[in-house]
Design an enzyme around this catalytic site. Structure first.
Site, PDB file in Angstrom:
ATOM      1  N   ARG A 128       0.802  -1.217   0.000  1.00  0.00           N
ATOM      2  CA  ARG A 128       0.000   0.000   0.000  1.00  0.00           C
ATOM      3  C   ARG A 128       0.840   1.275   0.000  1.00  0.00           C
ATOM      4  NH1 ARG A 128      -4.363  -1.052   4.633  1.00  0.00           N
ATOM      5  NH2 ARG A 128      -2.854  -2.621   5.310  1.00  0.00           N
ATOM      6  N   ARG A 187      27.168  25.703   1.103  1.00  0.00           N
ATOM      7  CA  ARG A 187      27.392  24.346   0.599  1.00  0.00           C
ATOM      8  C   ARG A 187      28.472  23.642   1.427  1.00  0.00           C
ATOM      9  NH1 ARG A 187      28.426  25.296  -5.623  1.00  0.00           N
ATOM     10  NH2 ARG A 187      28.878  23.057  -5.515  1.00  0.00           N
ATOM     11  N   LYS A 246       9.003  -0.908   2.832  1.00  0.00           N
ATOM     12  CA  LYS A 246       8.281  -0.061   3.782  1.00  0.00           C
ATOM     13  C   LYS A 246       9.148   0.349   4.963  1.00  0.00           C
ATOM     14  CE  LYS A 246       4.971  -1.667   6.547  1.00  0.00           C
ATOM     15  NZ  LYS A 246       3.639  -2.065   7.068  1.00  0.00           N
ATOM     16  N   ALA A 268      30.346  43.679  -3.329  1.00  0.00           N
ATOM     17  CA  ALA A 268      29.163  43.075  -3.940  1.00  0.00           C
ATOM     18  C   ALA A 268      29.485  42.535  -5.327  1.00  0.00           C
ATOM     19  CB  ALA A 268      28.042  44.102  -4.033  1.00  0.00           C
TER      20      ALA A 268
END
Length: 501
Positions: A25, A346, A32, A393
């Site tokens: 199911r 990361r 499972k 920046a």
């Protein structure tokens, strides 16, 4: 002096986990018991509950469907556990018999658990075993009282409140169906009695299988002592047969984990939207804002603030640090450091004390010294940045030449201009500056200014010649007209008008 054995010392404990089912199911290629649930698989949670028994006895896991995947998982998370294969799934009793056949010398206490009851606590399992050994029972059944027992085996007790039988719903009388105490499917047996009764099981039933519950009936018929031990919280006995039930278990575990952390001194602003793996650790006065996911081996230090809208996987966040609207994997955020909003850390990122990674910044294998800052719109990959250095920046560390990654180093107290590119490998010395718009391909000595950009030249009238009729050309013509008018007015003011006679 002769030592008196305690109840806990009188028996070797062994655990058998039934994990051979397919779980049709679930509609999944994954067995499972391997579906994840907040930091562990379903099977992993059951193994964690059984962990106190690993030192003194055996842990045997009966595998079947997806056996190779389950074996691989066991080797990773519980190498002490021994997998045995149930080639034909012929019932729970058959599975336990296979496990005992694989351990012919096994004696003492045998705990039998399903591999899909992840909410079972180690404390509950320990209490179950204690009850079994203290009463010297042949078998002890873990029961639970549930609001709706439909479809479950009922626990029938005698007038004295002692265990009498397990009655399946299809065989129950109307009065028995009204009973809300159910069989959880977790048991403790005395090994010799279990082995004997497994040999007497029959497959004369609708499913043609050997049922473990029949062992209880056989022991009771033989006059052996059977004890029912009720779990303090019925949710501990819940399993999952499909994705919807798995989601229900996940929500229950989320609430359990969050409640435990809040009672330990952690501020969780919105528990309903906060998901914390069981493997995560948090210190007191940490604050977890809404919509935050803390996964894996993540650790949050005292007084740190994480979130909102953050996902941290295997990340260490130091005391007093802030991590806002950030996705981070295998990174280390130092004490009082600041990350985000909208940052991506990361693997290999190491942020020093009071350092900063700001808005729309991505880092990978990058080290920032104490007080170093990368405020916005930059990529820092394979780089080391010294203490108290500021990165302008829109800076990019160009670390890949198409074949290999190489590192760049920026010294302490350096100031790099906006829109810089550092082409690795390159070193910028302590206290050095780099000019805005520069592409740095050579080392810059300490205290020097690195400049790498072409001299600007303006080509007058280019837009009118090359883009006639465009809005830009019209705007340019209008601006030129305004300048000419302004220049003419200036000449008049300078010359003046003749005096009136």
């Amino acid at each position: 002096m002769r030592r008196t054995d305690t109840v806990e010392e009188r028996s070797v404990r062994n655990v058998i986990i039934l994990a051979a089912g397919e779980g049709k199911r679930m509609k999944s290629a994954v067995p499972k018991v391997l579906h994840p649930l907040l930091g562990r698989t379903l099977l992993g949670h059951v193994l964690a509950a059984a962990e106190p028994f690993l030192d003194s006895g055996t842990v045997t896991v009966v595998v079947g469907h997806g056996g190779a995947q389950v074996r691989e998982h066991l080797a990773e998370v519980a190498p002490e556990a021994r997998p045995v294969t149930q080639e034909e799934r012929r019932g729970t009793g058959h599975a336990v018999r296979i496990a005992l056949d694989a351990n012919p010398e096994l004696t003492g206490t045998v705990v039998v658990l399903n591999g899909d009851i992840p909410l079972l606590r180690a404390e509950t399992l320990a209490a179950l075993v204690h009850t079994h050994e203290a009463t010297k029972a042949a078998a002890t059944v873990l029961t639970a009282e549930v609001p709706d027992p439909t479809g479950l085996g009922r626990i029938v007790r005698n007038r004295g409140g002692e265990f009498a039988a397990i009655v399946e719903e299809r065989d129950a009388t109307p009065d028995q169906r009204a009973i809300r105490e159910i069989n959880s499917g977790a048991y403790v047996f005395e090994a010799t009695a279990l082995r004997e009764m497994l040999g007497k099981l029959s497959t004369d039933n609708d499913q043609g299988e050997e049922y473990l519950t029949d062992v209880i009936a056989l022991l009771a018929a033989a006059g052996s002592a059977i004890v029912a031990h009720r779990a303090p919280d019925a949710t501990e006995t819940l399993g999952a047969n499909d994705r919807a039930e798995l989601a229900g278990l996940r929500a229950l575990m989320r609430d359990r984990i969050n409640t435990e952390w809040m009672r330990a001194g952690v501020a969780i602003i919105d528990p309903a939207t906060t998901w914390i793996d069981v493997t995560v650790t948090l210190e007191r006065d940490a604050v977890v804002e809404p919509n935050t996911h803390l996964r894996g081996a993540t650790s949050i230090g005292e007084g740190a603030v994480v979130g909102p809208d953050s996902s941290l996987i295997d990340v260490v966040v130091g005391p007093g640090a802030t991590v806002v609207r950030t996705h981070a994997v295998s990174a280390h955020v130092g004490p009082q450091a600041s990350v985000g909003p909208f940052a991506y850390l990361r693997p290999g990122t190491e942020l020093g004390r009071k350092s900063k990674v700001g808005t729309f910044v991505e880092t990978k294998a990058a080290t920032l010294g104490e007080g170093a800052k990368v405020p916005h719109l930059s990529y820092v990959g394979d780089a080391s940045i010294g203490e108290h250095t500021n990165i302008g920046a829109a800076t990019v560390f160009v670390n890949y030449d198409g074949v290999r990654k190489q590192r760049s180093t920026i010294g302490a107290h350096a100031r790099t201009g906006a829109d810089n590119m550092f082409v690795a490998p390159v070193t910028i010395g302590d206290g050095a500056y780099t000019a805005a718009g520069s592409i740095i391909v050579k080392d810059v000595p300490a205290g020097a200014l690195g400049v790498s950009r072409a001299q600007q030249r303006n080509i007058e009238g280019w837009v009118e010649r090359k883009r006639p009729g465009t809005a830009a050309a019209e705007a340019a013509q209008a601006a030129q007209a305004r300048e000419e008018n302004h220049a003419g007015a200036g000449q008049v003011a300078e010359t003046g008008l003749p005096d009136e006679q």
